[in-house]
Write a protein that holds these residues in place. Structure first.
Motif, mmCIF file in Angstrom:
data_model
loop_
_atom_site.group_PDB
_atom_site.id
_atom_site.type_symbol
_atom_site.label_atom_id
_atom_site.label_comp_id
_atom_site.label_asym_id
_atom_site.label_seq_id
_atom_site.Cartn_x
_atom_site.Cartn_y
_atom_site.Cartn_z
ATOM 1 N N SER A 122 0.832 -1.203 0.000
ATOM 2 C CA SER A 122 0.000 0.000 0.000
ATOM 3 C C SER A 122 0.866 1.252 0.000
ATOM 4 O O SER A 122 0.558 2.228 -0.691
ATOM 5 C CB SER A 122 -0.914 0.015 1.233
ATOM 6 O OG SER A 122 -1.679 -1.159 1.272
ATOM 7 N N THR A 160 1.101 3.917 -3.006
ATOM 8 C CA THR A 160 0.731 5.301 -2.717
ATOM 9 C C THR A 160 1.825 6.255 -3.184
ATOM 10 O O THR A 160 1.551 7.272 -3.834
ATOM 11 C CB THR A 160 0.483 5.485 -1.215
ATOM 12 O OG1 THR A 160 -0.546 4.581 -0.808
ATOM 13 C CG2 THR A 160 0.069 6.899 -0.895
ATOM 14 N N THR A 209 1.876 6.501 -6.903
ATOM 15 C CA THR A 209 0.728 7.287 -7.379
ATOM 16 C C THR A 209 0.975 8.777 -7.175
ATOM 17 O O THR A 209 0.707 9.593 -8.058
ATOM 18 C CB THR A 209 -0.547 6.867 -6.634
ATOM 19 O OG1 THR A 209 -0.662 5.458 -6.668
ATOM 20 C CG2 THR A 209 -1.772 7.487 -7.250
ATOM 21 N N LEU A 210 1.503 9.134 -5.994
ATOM 22 C CA LEU A 210 1.755 10.550 -5.706
ATOM 23 C C LEU A 210 2.810 11.107 -6.657
ATOM 24 O O LEU A 210 2.673 12.224 -7.163
ATOM 25 C CB LEU A 210 2.215 10.729 -4.251
ATOM 26 C CG LEU A 210 1.138 10.542 -3.178
ATOM 27 C CD1 LEU A 210 1.733 10.764 -1.795
ATOM 28 C CD2 LEU A 210 -0.028 11.492 -3.398
ATOM 29 N N TYR A 230 -3.593 -0.908 -7.755
ATOM 30 C CA TYR A 230 -3.775 0.157 -6.766
ATOM 31 C C TYR A 230 -3.413 1.514 -7.344
ATOM 32 O O TYR A 230 -4.074 2.515 -7.071
ATOM 33 C CB TYR A 230 -2.938 -0.125 -5.511
ATOM 34 C CG TYR A 230 -3.460 -1.275 -4.683
ATOM 35 C CD1 TYR A 230 -4.707 -1.834 -4.935
ATOM 36 C CD2 TYR A 230 -2.715 -1.799 -3.634
ATOM 37 C CE1 TYR A 230 -5.186 -2.884 -4.181
ATOM 38 C CE2 TYR A 230 -3.187 -2.850 -2.871
ATOM 39 C CZ TYR A 230 -4.416 -3.394 -3.146
ATOM 40 O OH TYR A 230 -4.886 -4.420 -2.390
ATOM 41 N N SER A 249 -6.026 4.603 -7.670
ATOM 42 C CA SER A 249 -5.836 5.856 -6.937
ATOM 43 C C SER A 249 -5.452 7.040 -7.804
ATOM 44 O O SER A 249 -5.722 8.187 -7.438
ATOM 45 C CB SER A 249 -4.768 5.669 -5.850
ATOM 46 O OG SER A 249 -5.234 4.807 -4.854
ATOM 47 N N VAL A 296 -6.179 10.949 -6.845
ATOM 48 C CA VAL A 296 -5.060 11.794 -6.446
ATOM 49 C C VAL A 296 -4.920 12.966 -7.418
ATOM 50 O O VAL A 296 -4.715 14.115 -7.020
ATOM 51 C CB VAL A 296 -3.765 10.954 -6.392
ATOM 52 C CG1 VAL A 296 -2.537 11.836 -6.302
ATOM 53 C CG2 VAL A 296 -3.814 9.989 -5.215
ATOM 54 N N SER A 356 -4.529 13.301 -0.063
ATOM 55 C CA SER A 356 -4.817 12.317 -1.106
ATOM 56 C C SER A 356 -3.955 11.076 -0.908
ATOM 57 O O SER A 356 -4.398 9.957 -1.188
ATOM 58 C CB SER A 356 -4.611 12.918 -2.499
ATOM 59 O OG SER A 356 -3.304 13.400 -2.652
ATOM 60 N N GLY A 357 -2.752 11.252 -0.382
ATOM 61 C CA GLY A 357 -1.904 10.102 -0.083
ATOM 62 C C GLY A 357 -2.525 9.223 0.984
ATOM 63 O O GLY A 357 -2.536 7.992 0.874
ATOM 64 N N ALA A 381 -5.352 7.299 -0.548
ATOM 65 C CA ALA A 381 -4.846 6.236 -1.426
ATOM 66 C C ALA A 381 -4.329 5.070 -0.588
ATOM 67 O O ALA A 381 -4.611 3.902 -0.877
ATOM 68 C CB ALA A 381 -3.737 6.775 -2.328
ATOM 69 N N PHE A 382 -3.598 5.384 0.477
ATOM 70 C CA PHE A 382 -3.042 4.340 1.336
ATOM 71 C C PHE A 382 -4.164 3.551 2.025
ATOM 72 O O PHE A 382 -4.186 2.321 2.009
ATOM 73 C CB PHE A 382 -2.114 4.967 2.383
ATOM 74 C CG PHE A 382 -1.506 3.983 3.321
ATOM 75 C CD1 PHE A 382 -0.411 3.216 2.932
ATOM 76 C CD2 PHE A 382 -2.023 3.793 4.599
ATOM 77 C CE1 PHE A 382 0.155 2.292 3.787
ATOM 78 C CE2 PHE A 382 -1.468 2.864 5.462
ATOM 79 C CZ PHE A 382 -0.382 2.113 5.066
ATOM 80 N N ALA A 408 -5.979 1.342 -0.426
ATOM 81 C CA ALA A 408 -5.179 0.186 -0.822
ATOM 82 C C ALA A 408 -5.164 -0.863 0.290
ATOM 83 O O ALA A 408 -5.258 -2.064 0.034
ATOM 84 C CB ALA A 408 -3.750 0.620 -1.161
#
Lengths: 264, 272
Positions: free
Chosen positions: B64, B68, B71-72, B147, B151, B155, B200-201, B204-205, B208
């Protein structure tokens, strides 16, 4: 500010790659759903046969999902709009706490929520076997979105002043709610409604645990088709899902854009 | 307005009853059931005392967290690009990037299968290049991709809004004072969007951690917490363990979200 061409090119490439990563599989899925044979590609011709097969196999789950989403909407409207007003008119520690508790189900994994519902009410057979069991789960999960959406609008339009005006003209509290509060909160109610319906139609984590063979929904059917059907049928079913969800999503985006424009 | 107060109380009553009956009570039952298995209250510790569950917990956390961060990282680059540049077709590009916002986890899993599964696109490309078929959908790598897929749109929406709110004057000031590109990014841009990054992190975490649909679609063999809970409950009928693990999972996600809650941005749809 001027950017170096190298940085610009790198950003552009990453942006396009990210877009491709998100869009290409979706496009592939749409295409596969109407292709005669996916392994041979589009050369094998286009067909609606797979969509027809999906309809034959899964039409009940599709209708059930629509009914469920509308039912969820009715309940979230009935519970959410009046409460949003009640909470918004007296902002304070108490109303923060209520909002917090109502919002909690969003932060808790669907599996945990579903397990809790099954442990508490799984023994009541009629309830467990009916679509109402899933409805309860969906309402728990979507209610915060309705509540917050309406509360945000009520906070923005200063409904108190409007209400006081109506009260000075002799309107009863009930009249003020129906004739002043609800019309003024319309934007938030519509935004919340779109969100509730979209989330309910796509909800899987809770629904998979709560469903029975007789109460399967669209996403449950999707999981089933991914596991047991040919790729073309799974893709065709995904296509049906896209057709249902994309208009809702576009509406949400348009509404969001309108609001952003209104704020400026 | 005393009668308006009465109406407000009347309005809150159904909400209160619903939340009490279908959320607070079931949650209390879940906590009780978790402590009523053969291990008693020790069941709560099963996550750390059972080596199998503990390694699943670590794997879920690592997966996760890395998903994350990835994604960020992608999200920041894309948001900076789209937030700063104006070009024709930009709105269409943004719409395409945010379209998967409403895809539930199962559909995301299917997208990963189409991309990296046995008949997937990536496998076809690598085969055409003479590198053999690359298939990674049904493993941790596939779940990682899933994931990120899930996300990224969420994000993106948050970060794009943050970037558009940044004052370009700050950046120009920094540059005119001789700051390098990296320094501007580190000292001006990233701090400016830090709240949105955090919020947003965190979402997302948390998503996930609890995501079930994607793992379920990709494979039942991937050892992540959500799958363990599911198998403990349905296959092993070990309700106490499943309940204890659910509570642990719920606590972790709730803590992560609560820690960043004040930074807002929580109106993005979480699970699905």
């Amino acid at each position: 500010m001027k950017r170096s061409p190298l940085v610009f090119a790198l950003q552009l490439v990453i942006t396009l790659l990210a877009t491709a990563f998100l869009v290409v599989p979706a496009g592939t899925s749409i295409l596969a759903g109407v292709t005669v044979n996916y392994f041979q590609g589009v050369r094998s011709g286009l067909t609606l046969e797979w969509v027809a097969q999906v309809w034959g196999l899964y039409a009940p789950t599709i209708f059930r999902s629509i009914a469920l989403a509308l039912g969820t909407l009715v309940v979230t409207l009935a519970l959410g709009v009046p409460s949003a007003w009640a909470l918004a008119r007296k902002p304070g520690r108490m109303s923060r706490l209520v909002e917090e508790v109502v919002t909690l189900p969003v932060a808790i994994p669907g599996l945990a929520l579903a397990l809790a519902l099954i442990i508490a009410y799984g023994g009541i057979r009629e309830f467990r076997a009916s679509i109402l069991f899933i409805l309860v789960g969906h309402v728990l999960y979507t209610l915060p979105f309705m509540l917050r959406s309406v509360m945000a609008v009520l906070a923005a339009v200063d409904v108190r002043t409007l209400e006081e005006g109506a009260a000075s003209l002799g309107a009863t509290p009930w009249q003020r709610f129906i004739q002043v509060v609800v019309p003024n909160a319309r934007g938030g109610i519509i935004a919340g409604s779109l969100m509730v319906v979209t989330l309910s139609i796509g909800e899987f984590n809770l629904t998979w645990m709560l469903h029975t063979p007789l109460t399967q929904t669209l996403p449950v059917g999707l999981a089933d088709s991914y596991a047991s059907m040919r790729l073309e049928i799974a893709s065709a079913y995904t296509l049906v899902f896209f057709i249902m969800i994309v208009p809702l999503l576009v509406a949400i985006q348009l509404l969001g854009g309108e609001r952003r424009a209104a704020k400026r | 307005m005393p009668s308006a107060d009465r109406l407000a109380r009347l309005f809150l009553l159904p909400l209160g009853l619903f939340v009490l009956a279908f959320f607070l009570l079931p949650m209390a039952r879940l906590v009780a059931v978790a402590g009523s298995g053969p291990n008693g209250l020790g069941e709560y510790l099963v996550l750390v005392t059972s080596p199998r569950h503990f390694s699943t917990l670590i794997a879920t956390l690592v997966l996760s967290a890395t998903a994350t961060l990835a994604t960020l990282a992608i999200g920041v680059v894309v948001a900076l690009f789209l937030g700063r540049t104006r070009f024709p077709g930009q709105n269409i590009l943004i719409a395409m990037l945010t379209l998967p916002l409403a895809f539930p986890g199962v559909v995301v899993g299917f997208m990963i299968i189409l991309l990296a599964g046995r008949q997937g696109l990536i496998g076809g490309w690598t085969q055409a290049l003479g590198m053999g078929r690359l298939v990674f959908a049904y493993s941790m790598a596939g779940l990682f991709a899933g994931y990120v897929y899930f996300s990224l749109p969420r994000v993106m929406v948050t970060l794009l809004a943050a970037v558009e709110k940044l004052d370009p004057a700050l950046e120009e000031a920094a540059r005119s004072l001789g700051a390098s590109r990296v320094q501007v990014l580190r000292d001006v841009i990233l701090p400016g969007i830090a709240p949105s990054l955090m919020a947003s992190g965190a979402i997302a975490f948390a998503t996930a951690m609890g995501a079930f649909g994607t793992a379920f679609t990709l494979a039942t063999r991937i050892d992540v917490l959500a799958m363990t809970i599911y198998t403990e409950f349905t296959l092993n009928a070990n309700i106490a363990s499943a309940a204890a693990l659910s509570i642990a999972l719920g606590l972790i996600t709730w803590l992560v979200l609560a820690a960043t809650r004040n930074l807002a941005g929580d109106r993005v749809a979480a699970a699905g």
